[in-house]
Scaffold this motif. Structure first.
Motif, PDB file in Angstrom:
ATOM      1  N   THR A  12      12.600  29.249 115.907  1.00  0.00           N
ATOM      2  CA  THR A  12      12.697  28.117 116.821  1.00  0.00           C
ATOM      3  C   THR A  12      11.456  27.259 116.669  1.00  0.00           C
ATOM      4  O   THR A  12      10.339  27.781 116.561  1.00  0.00           O
ATOM      5  CB  THR A  12      12.819  28.601 118.285  1.00  0.00           C
ATOM      6  OG1 THR A  12      14.002  29.371 118.413  1.00  0.00           O
ATOM      7  CG2 THR A  12      12.890  27.429 119.256  1.00  0.00           C
ATOM      8  N   ASN A 119      13.972  21.836 121.582  1.00  0.00           N
ATOM      9  CA  ASN A 119      13.956  23.170 120.982  1.00  0.00           C
ATOM     10  C   ASN A 119      14.996  23.177 119.873  1.00  0.00           C
ATOM     11  O   ASN A 119      16.182  22.935 120.130  1.00  0.00           O
ATOM     12  CB  ASN A 119      14.285  24.248 122.012  1.00  0.00           C
ATOM     13  CG  ASN A 119      13.130  24.481 122.946  1.00  0.00           C
ATOM     14  OD1 ASN A 119      12.079  24.944 122.535  1.00  0.00           O
ATOM     15  ND2 ASN A 119      13.311  24.151 124.206  1.00  0.00           N
ATOM     16  N   THR A 121      16.601  25.584 117.028  1.00  0.00           N
ATOM     17  CA  THR A 121      16.741  26.958 116.553  1.00  0.00           C
ATOM     18  C   THR A 121      17.679  26.960 115.363  1.00  0.00           C
ATOM     19  O   THR A 121      18.735  26.322 115.393  1.00  0.00           O
ATOM     20  CB  THR A 121      17.305  27.869 117.669  1.00  0.00           C
ATOM     21  OG1 THR A 121      16.411  27.830 118.778  1.00  0.00           O
ATOM     22  CG2 THR A 121      17.452  29.301 117.188  1.00  0.00           C
TER      23      THR A 121
END
Length: 151
Positions: A12, A119, A121
């Motif tokens: 991440t 974020n 990921t």
């Protein structure tokens, strides 16, 4: 390169961007904005070489062009579009003619008022650890350019 089914290859990257969440989401989903930041430094991503079928099951593609003119196609399929807070898409291996998914990327955007926490990921499925590390390093460069574009 050996391809393995290893969904444990995951990382991440978190960035706080100086733009509202809606603007960051548009940078991911509008070709004119996407072309301004998608790719490593020195590369261009012409709008004419970007496609975005923004719906679950829709395909996306972008072709990065090196300073020497070499082309590097990237693409995949959207799995989830929940604007302006979440985008999930696959990436493929350009040399893989069977179309196997290389990874699944999830972008989650958290509203911080005039700023956005992003974020990102990425989970690897048809890749190895070295390829995953190279992909992460590439995304970090992309996100540096995204931050500059939004500033």
């Amino acid at each position: 390169m050996t391809m393995t089914n290893t969904p444990d290859l995951e990382y991440t990257v978190t960035r706080v961007l100086d733009a509202p969440r809606e603007t960051v989401f548009k940078a991911w989903t509008e070709p004119e904005r996407f072309s301004q930041w998608f790719g490593p430094r020195g590369f261009t991503t012409p709008v004419s070489l970007i496609t975005m079928d923004l719906r679950p099951g829709g395909e996306w593609s972008a072709c990065l062009v090196s300073p020497e003119g070499a082309k590097a196609p990237l693409g995949g399929v959207y799995r989830e579009i929940a604007g302006p807070e979440r985008l999930v898409f696959t990436t493929g291996v350009p040399d893989n003619q069977e179309g196997a998914v290389a990874s699944v990327a999830t972008v989650t955007l958290t509203d911080l008022g005039d700023r956005t926490e992003m974020n990102f990921t990425q989970e690897g499925y048809n890749t190895d650890a070295a390829h995953a590390e190279a992909a992460k390093a590439g995304w970090v460069q992309f996100f540096d350019r995204l931050a500059e574009h939004l500033a």
